[in-house]
Structure formats: structure tokens, C-alpha cells
Design a protein around this motif. Structure first.
Motif, PDB file in Angstrom:
ATOM      1  N   ARG A  28       7.054 -27.559  27.498  1.00  0.00           N
ATOM      2  CA  ARG A  28       7.499 -27.366  26.117  1.00  0.00           C
ATOM      3  C   ARG A  28       6.398 -26.746  25.268  1.00  0.00           C
ATOM      4  O   ARG A  28       6.625 -25.818  24.492  1.00  0.00           O
ATOM      5  CB  ARG A  28       7.937 -28.703  25.520  1.00  0.00           C
ATOM      6  CG  ARG A  28       9.236 -29.221  26.073  1.00  0.00           C
ATOM      7  CD  ARG A  28       9.539 -30.584  25.510  1.00  0.00           C
ATOM      8  NE  ARG A  28       9.531 -30.564  24.061  1.00  0.00           N
ATOM      9  CZ  ARG A  28      10.284 -31.349  23.311  1.00  0.00           C
ATOM     10  NH1 ARG A  28      11.100 -32.207  23.874  1.00  0.00           N
ATOM     11  NH2 ARG A  28      10.227 -31.297  22.006  1.00  0.00           N
ATOM     12  N   GLU A  29       5.190 -27.268  25.406  1.00  0.00           N
ATOM     13  CA  GLU A  29       4.071 -26.746  24.621  1.00  0.00           C
ATOM     14  C   GLU A  29       3.780 -25.290  24.967  1.00  0.00           C
ATOM     15  O   GLU A  29       3.619 -24.443  24.085  1.00  0.00           O
ATOM     16  CB  GLU A  29       2.820 -27.593  24.879  1.00  0.00           C
ATOM     17  CG  GLU A  29       2.903 -29.014  24.338  1.00  0.00           C
ATOM     18  CD  GLU A  29       1.699 -29.840  24.759  1.00  0.00           C
ATOM     19  OE1 GLU A  29       0.812 -29.267  25.438  1.00  0.00           O
ATOM     20  OE2 GLU A  29       1.651 -31.042  24.429  1.00  0.00           O
ATOM     21  N   VAL A  30       3.726 -25.017  26.264  1.00  0.00           N
ATOM     22  CA  VAL A  30       3.338 -23.665  26.706  1.00  0.00           C
ATOM     23  C   VAL A  30       4.411 -22.649  26.359  1.00  0.00           C
ATOM     24  O   VAL A  30       4.112 -21.554  25.857  1.00  0.00           O
ATOM     25  CB  VAL A  30       3.037 -23.666  28.218  1.00  0.00           C
ATOM     26  CG1 VAL A  30       2.814 -22.251  28.723  1.00  0.00           C
ATOM     27  CG2 VAL A  30       1.815 -24.538  28.508  1.00  0.00           C
ATOM     28  N   VAL A  71      16.693 -32.371  30.516  1.00  0.00           N
ATOM     29  CA  VAL A  71      15.962 -33.542  30.031  1.00  0.00           C
ATOM     30  C   VAL A  71      16.036 -33.627  28.511  1.00  0.00           C
ATOM     31  O   VAL A  71      16.242 -34.709  27.938  1.00  0.00           O
ATOM     32  CB  VAL A  71      14.499 -33.506  30.510  1.00  0.00           C
ATOM     33  CG1 VAL A  71      13.652 -34.529  29.768  1.00  0.00           C
ATOM     34  CG2 VAL A  71      14.430 -33.762  32.010  1.00  0.00           C
ATOM     35  N   GLY A  72      15.873 -32.494  27.838  1.00  0.00           N
ATOM     36  CA  GLY A  72      15.945 -32.492  26.382  1.00  0.00           C
ATOM     37  C   GLY A  72      17.304 -32.936  25.872  1.00  0.00           C
ATOM     38  O   GLY A  72      17.401 -33.735  24.937  1.00  0.00           O
ATOM     39  N   MET A  73      18.366 -32.439  26.500  1.00  0.00           N
ATOM     40  CA  MET A  73      19.702 -32.839  26.079  1.00  0.00           C
ATOM     41  C   MET A  73      19.982 -34.303  26.400  1.00  0.00           C
ATOM     42  O   MET A  73      20.559 -35.032  25.581  1.00  0.00           O
ATOM     43  CB  MET A  73      20.751 -31.928  26.726  1.00  0.00           C
ATOM     44  CG  MET A  73      20.774 -30.542  26.119  1.00  0.00           C
ATOM     45  SD  MET A  73      22.140 -29.486  26.682  1.00  0.00           S
ATOM     46  CE  MET A  73      21.551 -28.999  28.304  1.00  0.00           C
ATOM     47  N   GLU A  74      19.555 -34.746  27.568  1.00  0.00           N
ATOM     48  CA  GLU A  74      19.772 -36.148  27.936  1.00  0.00           C
ATOM     49  C   GLU A  74      19.031 -37.085  26.987  1.00  0.00           C
ATOM     50  O   GLU A  74      19.534 -38.159  26.644  1.00  0.00           O
ATOM     51  CB  GLU A  74      19.315 -36.380  29.378  1.00  0.00           C
ATOM     52  CG  GLU A  74      20.237 -35.749  30.420  1.00  0.00           C
ATOM     53  CD  GLU A  74      19.719 -35.919  31.828  1.00  0.00           C
ATOM     54  OE1 GLU A  74      18.513 -36.231  31.999  1.00  0.00           O
ATOM     55  OE2 GLU A  74      20.509 -35.742  32.770  1.00  0.00           O
ATOM     56  N   LEU A 102      13.562 -36.307  15.957  1.00  0.00           N
ATOM     57  CA  LEU A 102      12.485 -35.479  15.423  1.00  0.00           C
ATOM     58  C   LEU A 102      11.127 -35.998  15.878  1.00  0.00           C
ATOM     59  O   LEU A 102      10.246 -35.215  16.256  1.00  0.00           O
ATOM     60  CB  LEU A 102      12.568 -35.450  13.897  1.00  0.00           C
ATOM     61  CG  LEU A 102      11.729 -34.408  13.175  1.00  0.00           C
ATOM     62  CD1 LEU A 102      12.095 -33.006  13.645  1.00  0.00           C
ATOM     63  CD2 LEU A 102      11.917 -34.527  11.675  1.00  0.00           C
ATOM     64  N   SER A 103      10.941 -37.307  15.862  1.00  0.00           N
ATOM     65  CA  SER A 103       9.669 -37.886  16.299  1.00  0.00           C
ATOM     66  C   SER A 103       9.402 -37.582  17.767  1.00  0.00           C
ATOM     67  O   SER A 103       8.268 -37.282  18.163  1.00  0.00           O
ATOM     68  CB  SER A 103       9.681 -39.402  16.078  1.00  0.00           C
ATOM     69  OG  SER A 103       9.784 -39.715  14.704  1.00  0.00           O
ATOM     70  N   ALA A 104      10.453 -37.643  18.582  1.00  0.00           N
ATOM     71  CA  ALA A 104      10.293 -37.441  20.019  1.00  0.00           C
ATOM     72  C   ALA A 104      10.114 -35.975  20.386  1.00  0.00           C
ATOM     73  O   ALA A 104       9.531 -35.667  21.431  1.00  0.00           O
ATOM     74  CB  ALA A 104      11.498 -38.011  20.758  1.00  0.00           C
ATOM     75  N   GLN A 105      10.596 -35.066  19.538  1.00  0.00           N
ATOM     76  CA  GLN A 105      10.467 -33.646  19.853  1.00  0.00           C
ATOM     77  C   GLN A 105       9.008 -33.234  19.902  1.00  0.00           C
ATOM     78  O   GLN A 105       8.620 -32.419  20.719  1.00  0.00           O
ATOM     79  CB  GLN A 105      11.183 -32.792  18.792  1.00  0.00           C
ATOM     80  CG  GLN A 105      12.639 -33.103  18.595  1.00  0.00           C
ATOM     81  CD  GLN A 105      13.577 -32.267  19.461  1.00  0.00           C
ATOM     82  OE1 GLN A 105      13.126 -31.375  20.159  1.00  0.00           O
ATOM     83  NE2 GLN A 105      14.840 -32.567  19.401  1.00  0.00           N
ATOM     84  N   GLY A 106       8.212 -33.800  19.012  1.00  0.00           N
ATOM     85  CA  GLY A 106       6.807 -33.437  18.977  1.00  0.00           C
ATOM     86  C   GLY A 106       6.592 -32.080  18.349  1.00  0.00           C
ATOM     87  O   GLY A 106       7.540 -31.395  17.954  1.00  0.00           O
ATOM     88  N   PRO A 107       5.355 -31.641  18.249  1.00  0.00           N
ATOM     89  CA  PRO A 107       5.045 -30.386  17.568  1.00  0.00           C
ATOM     90  C   PRO A 107       5.576 -29.160  18.281  1.00  0.00           C
ATOM     91  O   PRO A 107       5.700 -28.092  17.696  1.00  0.00           O
ATOM     92  CB  PRO A 107       3.509 -30.378  17.518  1.00  0.00           C
ATOM     93  CG  PRO A 107       3.088 -31.265  18.644  1.00  0.00           C
ATOM     94  CD  PRO A 107       4.137 -32.335  18.736  1.00  0.00           C
ATOM     95  N   GLY A 108       5.891 -29.277  19.571  1.00  0.00           N
ATOM     96  CA  GLY A 108       6.419 -28.128  20.294  1.00  0.00           C
ATOM     97  C   GLY A 108       7.821 -27.766  19.882  1.00  0.00           C
ATOM     98  O   GLY A 108       8.245 -26.623  20.002  1.00  0.00           O
ATOM     99  N   PRO A 110      12.205 -28.298  19.695  1.00  0.00           N
ATOM    100  CA  PRO A 110      13.252 -28.188  20.712  1.00  0.00           C
ATOM    101  C   PRO A 110      13.246 -26.793  21.319  1.00  0.00           C
ATOM    102  O   PRO A 110      13.138 -25.805  20.607  1.00  0.00           O
ATOM    103  CB  PRO A 110      14.539 -28.439  19.912  1.00  0.00           C
ATOM    104  CG  PRO A 110      14.198 -28.010  18.526  1.00  0.00           C
ATOM    105  CD  PRO A 110      12.739 -28.318  18.331  1.00  0.00           C
ATOM    106  N   LEU A 111      13.340 -26.720  22.645  1.00  0.00           N
ATOM    107  CA  LEU A 111      13.209 -25.423  23.298  1.00  0.00           C
ATOM    108  C   LEU A 111      14.499 -24.924  23.920  1.00  0.00           C
ATOM    109  O   LEU A 111      14.482 -23.979  24.692  1.00  0.00           O
ATOM    110  CB  LEU A 111      12.124 -25.501  24.377  1.00  0.00           C
ATOM    111  CG  LEU A 111      10.725 -25.740  23.839  1.00  0.00           C
ATOM    112  CD1 LEU A 111       9.710 -25.636  24.958  1.00  0.00           C
ATOM    113  CD2 LEU A 111      10.381 -24.722  22.772  1.00  0.00           C
TER     114      LEU A 111
END
Length: 221
Positions: A28-30, A71-74, A102-108, A110-111
Motif C-alpha cells: 500500500r505504501e509503495v 484484503v482491503g475490501m474484507e 479511516l484509522s485503519a487505512q493509514g497514511p497510504g 485506500p488503493l
């Protein structure tokens, strides 16, 4: 028997799960920083695992990105279901879901839109997307029925709202999340209906799931 009792098989599975979680975070970050052309080697480096381990689990960048989408959708489905189950008040459930998502998404951020155009729409991705649509429909419809959420805000607005609220900010990860949550509270204040003073109309038509599907699956160049 000894292995089972001492937890060695479970330990190996736990290590594999931890590696997978690190891979998802690193990907996600990269991808957020460098786009689809980011090297897989950078994802492995940030995850702290070897290229051999990465390729044994995900033989191609496409398979890694597909898994990241699922994983993101789940994760969003689980958060929405938990909010609906544990919060009897429809507004509390709606607001809790957005805060936790929002907290779980982190700074990266949603991708799903970022990598969507590079990936085929597999049956597994389609099924995960259907589960997400259904639970977000339940969450928003419940708030609408209770009269606490403005009627012109739709379930299909939710993923785009999360996308807008996770803009990359050149501060620490903790500060970025705090700012994202701050602005979410501003949004929530505008989304909640008031018996004394009804909300003004939102600009432009609401998106629908068909439009979001096109955005997520549109070819990028």
C-alpha cells in the motif's frame, strides 16, 4: 503430537500471516508513493522479507495487488458488520465505521482505485466487492431510515469519501491519521441531519455502484 502441542505448526502459520500483513502494508505504501510501476523489490524491502519468500506467496505483482484489493475490501466489510452489530443506534454505527475505516487505512490511503485498472476482475474480487456493496448499503440505509443521515448521501459515496479523506500529507504517520480523523468530524457534522435546520443540497449527482466500478476498473493510460 509434540509439534501440535508446542504450537510449531501454528507458529509457522502465524509467521506466514504476519509476513502477509507486512506485505500488504508495504505494498500500500509503495504503490501510493510510486504508482503501479513501483518495483516489487521495494515492497519486499519495506516488508522486511526476502524476494524468495514474496514470490513463493505471490508469483507476480498482479497477484499481490489482487490480494491487496481483496484484503482491503474484507477489512471494510468486517468493520461495517462490527459497527452494525455492536452499535444499536444507526448514526453511531455509521460514524464508528467511518472512524475505524479511516484509522485503519493509514497514511497510504485506500488503493482500490490506484491499482484497479491494472487488474483483471476475478471472481474472488467480484465476490468481495459484492459483499462490500451489500454491507455499506445496509449501513447507509439504516441511517436513512432513522432520519439521521442526509438523504442525498449514498452508500456509493462512502468509498470515495474515504479516498478523499486520506490525502497524503507530509507529516508523520500519526499526525496524518489525526488530521484525517479531524476532517472526518467536519464531514460527519455536515452529513448528519438536523430536525431544526435541514441540510442544504449537495452539489452534483451522487455516484452509484456502476460508476464506482468503472472508476476502479478503468484502464490507466
Amino acid at each position: 503430537m509434540g509439534d501440535t502441542q508446542t504450537g510449531r505448526p501454528r507458529g509457522r502459520r502465524r509467521e506466514a500471516d504476519l509476513n502477509d500483513a507486512r506485505l500488504m502494508r508495504a505494498a500500500r505504501e509503495v504503490f501510493a508513493e510510486q504508482g503501479w510501476d513501483a518495483p516489487v523489490s521495494e515492497i519486499a524491502r519495506r516488508a522486511g522479507i526476502g524476494m524468495g519468500s514474496l514470490y513463493r506467496r505471490y508469483p507476480s505483482k498482479e497477484l499481490l495487488a489482487q490480494r491487496m484489493r481483496i484484503v482491503g475490501m474484507e477489512q471494510l466489510v468486517t468493520q461495517a458488520r462490527t459497527a452494525l452489530t455492536e452499535e444499536p443506534d444507526p448514526w453511531a454505527a455509521f460514524a464508528r465505521f467511518l472512524r475505524e475505516a479511516l484509522s485503519a487505512q493509514g497514511p497510504g490511503g485506500p488503493l482500490l482505485p490506484l491499482v484497479g485498472g491494472r487488474l483483471p476482475a476475478t471472481d474472488e474480487i467480484a465476490a468481495a466487492a459484492a459483499r462490500l456493496r451489500a454491507v455499506l448499503d445496509d449501513l447507509v440505509e439504516g441511517a436513512h431510515r432513522a432520519g439521521v443521515l442526509r438523504a442525498d448521501f449514498t452508500a456509493a459515496d462512502v468509498p470515495l469519501l474515504l479516498e478523499h479523506l486520506t490525502a497524503r500529507i507530509p507529516v508523520s504517520d500519526e499526525r496524518a491519521t489525526a488530521l484525517h480523523l479531524r476532517y472526518l468530524e467536519v464531514i460527519l457534522a455536515g452529513l448528519r441531519t438536523s430536525a431544526a435546520d435541514g441540510p442544504t443540497a449537495l452539489q452534483g449527482p451522487a455516484p452509484d455502484w456502476a460508476e464506482l466500478s468503472e472508476l476502479w476498473n478503468a484502464s490507466e493510460g
